[in-house]
Scaffold this motif. Structure first.
Motif, PDB file in Angstrom:
ATOM      1  N   LYS A  55       0.838  -1.207   0.000  1.00  0.00           N
ATOM      2  CA  LYS A  55       0.000   0.000   0.000  1.00  0.00           C
ATOM      3  C   LYS A  55       0.875   1.261   0.000  1.00  0.00           C
ATOM      4  O   LYS A  55       0.622   2.220  -0.725  1.00  0.00           O
ATOM      5  N   LYS A  58       2.710   1.642  -3.373  1.00  0.00           N
ATOM      6  CA  LYS A  58       1.774   2.019  -4.432  1.00  0.00           C
ATOM      7  C   LYS A  58       1.632   3.547  -4.502  1.00  0.00           C
ATOM      8  O   LYS A  58       1.567   4.139  -5.581  1.00  0.00           O
ATOM      9  N   LYS A  59       1.627   4.184  -3.328  1.00  0.00           N
ATOM     10  CA  LYS A  59       1.488   5.649  -3.263  1.00  0.00           C
ATOM     11  C   LYS A  59       2.752   6.346  -3.771  1.00  0.00           C
ATOM     12  O   LYS A  59       2.678   7.285  -4.546  1.00  0.00           O
ATOM     13  N   LYS A  62       3.534   6.391  -7.573  1.00  0.00           N
ATOM     14  CA  LYS A  62       2.848   7.385  -8.405  1.00  0.00           C
ATOM     15  C   LYS A  62       3.711   8.639  -8.582  1.00  0.00           C
ATOM     16  O   LYS A  62       3.597   9.348  -9.573  1.00  0.00           O
ATOM     17  N   PHE A 187       7.016  13.303   0.496  1.00  0.00           N
ATOM     18  CA  PHE A 187       6.245  12.101   0.835  1.00  0.00           C
ATOM     19  C   PHE A 187       6.954  11.312   1.948  1.00  0.00           C
ATOM     20  O   PHE A 187       6.319  10.861   2.893  1.00  0.00           O
ATOM     21  N   ASN A 191       5.572  10.641   5.794  1.00  0.00           N
ATOM     22  CA  ASN A 191       5.305   9.255   6.229  1.00  0.00           C
ATOM     23  C   ASN A 191       6.442   8.641   7.042  1.00  0.00           C
ATOM     24  O   ASN A 191       6.549   7.432   7.148  1.00  0.00           O
ATOM     25  N   TYR A 194       5.345   6.019   9.520  1.00  0.00           N
ATOM     26  CA  TYR A 194       4.356   5.053   9.015  1.00  0.00           C
ATOM     27  C   TYR A 194       4.488   3.727   9.762  1.00  0.00           C
ATOM     28  O   TYR A 194       5.567   3.148   9.848  1.00  0.00           O
TER      29      TYR A 194
END
Length: 226
Positions: A55, A58-59, A62, A187, A191, A194
């Motif tokens: 997950k 995947k972010k 992009k 990003f 995160n 995370y």
């Protein structure tokens, strides 16, 4: 070693290098001429953890679609590089049974170990997940491996590159120039904490592997269930 401080320092130093375009691009990832192979004892995270990693990737994919992202099948924690990857390593030239027996001796019975994948760190060549152990069992295993292999006449290269003490997992490697560097770094910063989850270690794998632990090249030699 204070893992939290170690990961933080690594992150800050690496982000500084990436920001100033001093990061390392791996030109061998897609090369068919890369013949570096070795022998590794590793741990694989649970499927639930892998789903969280997927997950997350995947972010970030992009933003930077052209980097190398580890597929679920290849994600691992290196317990010890018993024979660090090098050109020309031939598994048929070693007595693999002796490696299995010696490793088994070092793992003992009833390993009680949980690893938490919380937060990310970086290196000049990619991005890693921070791994935290709930006790000293993993490093005790590493110490036993060092002692037993160094006292044997088996081919080994333990700690040849560096003395491993962490439980990190590499998930991204740079294979080309970052096209959206600022967005990428933003990003990562957003995160940085995370939480990917915690898993109980119930098995170790001894594998023949390439530098990147890619599924198509990895051969599982033995699975030690604890």
């Amino acid at each position: 070693m204070n893992l939290e401080n170690h990961y933080k320092k690594l992150y800050e130093e690496s982000i500084s290098k990436i920001s100033s375009d001093n990061y390392e691009i791996d030109n061998l990832i897609d090369s068919e001429k890369d013949k570096r192979f070795g022998l590794t004892l590793l741990i694989r995270p649970s499927n639930e953890i892998k789903k969280e990693i997927h997950k997350f990737l995947k972010k970030i994919k992009k933003i930077e679609p052209n980097q190398y992202y580890y597929p679920n099948s290849d994600i691992h924690i290196t317990v010890m590089s018993i024979i660090s990857c090098y050109n020309g390593f031939d598994m048929s030239k070693i007595d693999i049974q002796k490696y299995i027996e010696l490793t088994k001796k070092c793992l003992l019975e009833g390993v009680d170990l949980n690893i938490s994948f919380k937060g990310i760190t970086a290196s000049p060549s990619g991005v890693m997940i921070q791994g935290f152990m709930d006790n000293n069992e993993l490093n005790d295993i590493r110490d036993r491996l060092r002692k037993e292999f160094k006292n044997s006449n088996l081919e080994q290269s333990l700690d040849k590159r560096y003395s491993i003490q962490t439980a990190h997992s590499t998930i991204i490697r740079f294979k080309t120039e970052l096209s959206q560097k600022e967005k990428f770094l933003k990003f990562l910063n957003k995160n940085i904490n995370y939480d990917f989850g915690t898993f109980k270690v119930n098995k170790f794998e001894l594998v023949y592997n390439d530098w990147y632990q890619r599924e198509q090249y990895v051969k599982k030699i033995y699975e030690f269930v604890t």
